[in-house]
Design an enzyme around this catalytic site. Structure first.
Site: not given
Length: 381
Positions: A70, A149, A179, A199, A201, A236, A330
């Site tokens: 995102t 997705n 994806q 992404s 995960h 950071t 989402c």
């Protein structure tokens, strides 16, 4: 004695994949600090970047660590607020919620926007893309996801890039690869896309870490911070997360592993699809979905069960120990199915649709158990 917990079977990999074992990072220093601990953390961060670049076959300086897909999409989209002129921002009509909502925000700022239609399979074709250019005439940024997705449809990014590069004015080409990474062969450099999002995960890494690819890393960004990630993404750096996504890409993203896992997943999906359609109560979305590996990812399947709302089917399967979803996580709080609507899917089918998604460790036995669970649900619903 407490009741024994029922064994669970996971078929929602498209939302988040079970975590892979990755090497832990022991460097706790801030990578921006100049002391020894900070320098060690910085070195670890750059090693992770190098590893990601090696797998993706891009230059390390074109990769930036973010908090996930995102944010990567948002950074790419909001580059447009720093561009001179008033060129149009266009995306496909079947993009992820992070893209749809970025488009809405940009439109509120006064940026002209537009959309590219998808075909009945949910993919953008070169013909539809050319029609969008003819319609608008002022496109300067375009976004098309590589693998949808919700349906798993694969767009031919290479052919779309050819259309874009033929335009008289330069057009920034962004692609959501969330994806696609680790699931289908990628050729980021060969496709000549300008930016892309990944992404962790979705490929077994932790939540909260992702990648942004920028072919031109000197672009002026809208979001500002402390100058980290070469000024592209302030804040950071998540060194532990960077190491984890690098390990996952190294393990699952190389071309040979992608092809091997793809073929295994395809064989499992063939069995699932043939068995579901044999029930005569299941409609695939899109209905003409075939096993052609060039058209659909074998990791995602959208299916509807006659006269059973998707939410009801998902809850019934959950009660039997099987995790599926009714669409993108989402967008789970919304009953709308904009991706399916963009494909022209009738409202009844949209309401009845569920998303079944498998992963690298899904087994043939789990497919059989899932089919048995579906059969049991269909007996009483």
């Amino acid at each position: 004695m407490p009741e024994k917990e029922k064994k669970r079977y996971y078929f929602d990999w498209a939302a988040s994949a079970p975590a892979e074992e990755t090497a832990s990072c022991i460097h706790y220093g801030n990578p921006s600090s100049q002391h020894s601990e900070g320098r060690k953390a910085k070195a670890c961060l750059e090693q992770a970047r190098q590893k990601c670049a090696c797998v993706l076959q891009v230059k390390p300086e074109t990769l930036f660590f973010t908090s996930g897909g995102t944010e990567s999409n948002s950074i790419a989209f909001f580059l447009n607020l720093m561009r001179k002129g008033n060129g149009r921002i266009v995306s496909s009509s079947a993009e992820h919620a992070s893209v749809r909502e970025a488009m809405e925000t940009l439109e509120k700022t006064g940026k002209p926007v537009g959309s590219v239609a998808v075909d009945s399979d949910g993919r953008v074709t070169a013909d539809n893309l050319e029609k969008a250019f003819d319609k608008y005439g002022d496109v300067r940024f375009i976004s098309v996801m590589a693998v949808n997705n919700e349906t798993g449809s694969i767009s031919d990014i290479a052919s779309l890039a050819d259309v874009i590069r033929k335009q008289k004015a330069p057009v920034h080409f962004h692609s959501d690869l969330v994806q696609a990474a680790g699931k289908i062969p990628l050729d980021i450099s060969g496709w000549e896309i300008d930016s892309a999002s990944i992404s962790a995960h979705k490929i077994g890494g932790p939540r909260g870490i992702g990648l942004l690819y920028l072919r031109n890393p000197s672009l002026d960004v809208f979001f500002r911070g402390g100058g980290q990630e070469n000024g592209i993404r302030g804040g950071t750096e998540n060194v532990q997360g960077a190491c984890a996504i690098a390990d996952c890409l190294d393990k699952l993203g190389n071309l040979q592993t992608v092809k091997t896992n793809f073929d295994l997943a395809l064989n499992r999906w063939k069995k699932l699809i043939s068995s579901l359609t044999a029930t005569n109560r299941c409609t695939l979305i899109p209905q003409q979905r075939a096993h052609d590996k060039e058209l659909f990812s074998p990791y995602i399947l959208q299916a509807a069960f006659n006269n059973i709302p998707g939410e009801v089917m998902a809850r019934a399967l959950d009660d039997l120990g099987f995790a599926v979803s009714t669409g993108s996580a989402c967008s789970s709080n919304s009953p709308e199915r904009p991706v399916l609507a963009a494909m022209g899917i009738p409202e009844k089918l949209r309401i009845e649709g569920i998303r079944i998604s498998q992963g690298y460790s899904t087994t043939d036995e789990e497919i059989d158990l899932f089919l048995n669970a579906v059969a049991e649900v269909l007996k009483f619903l």
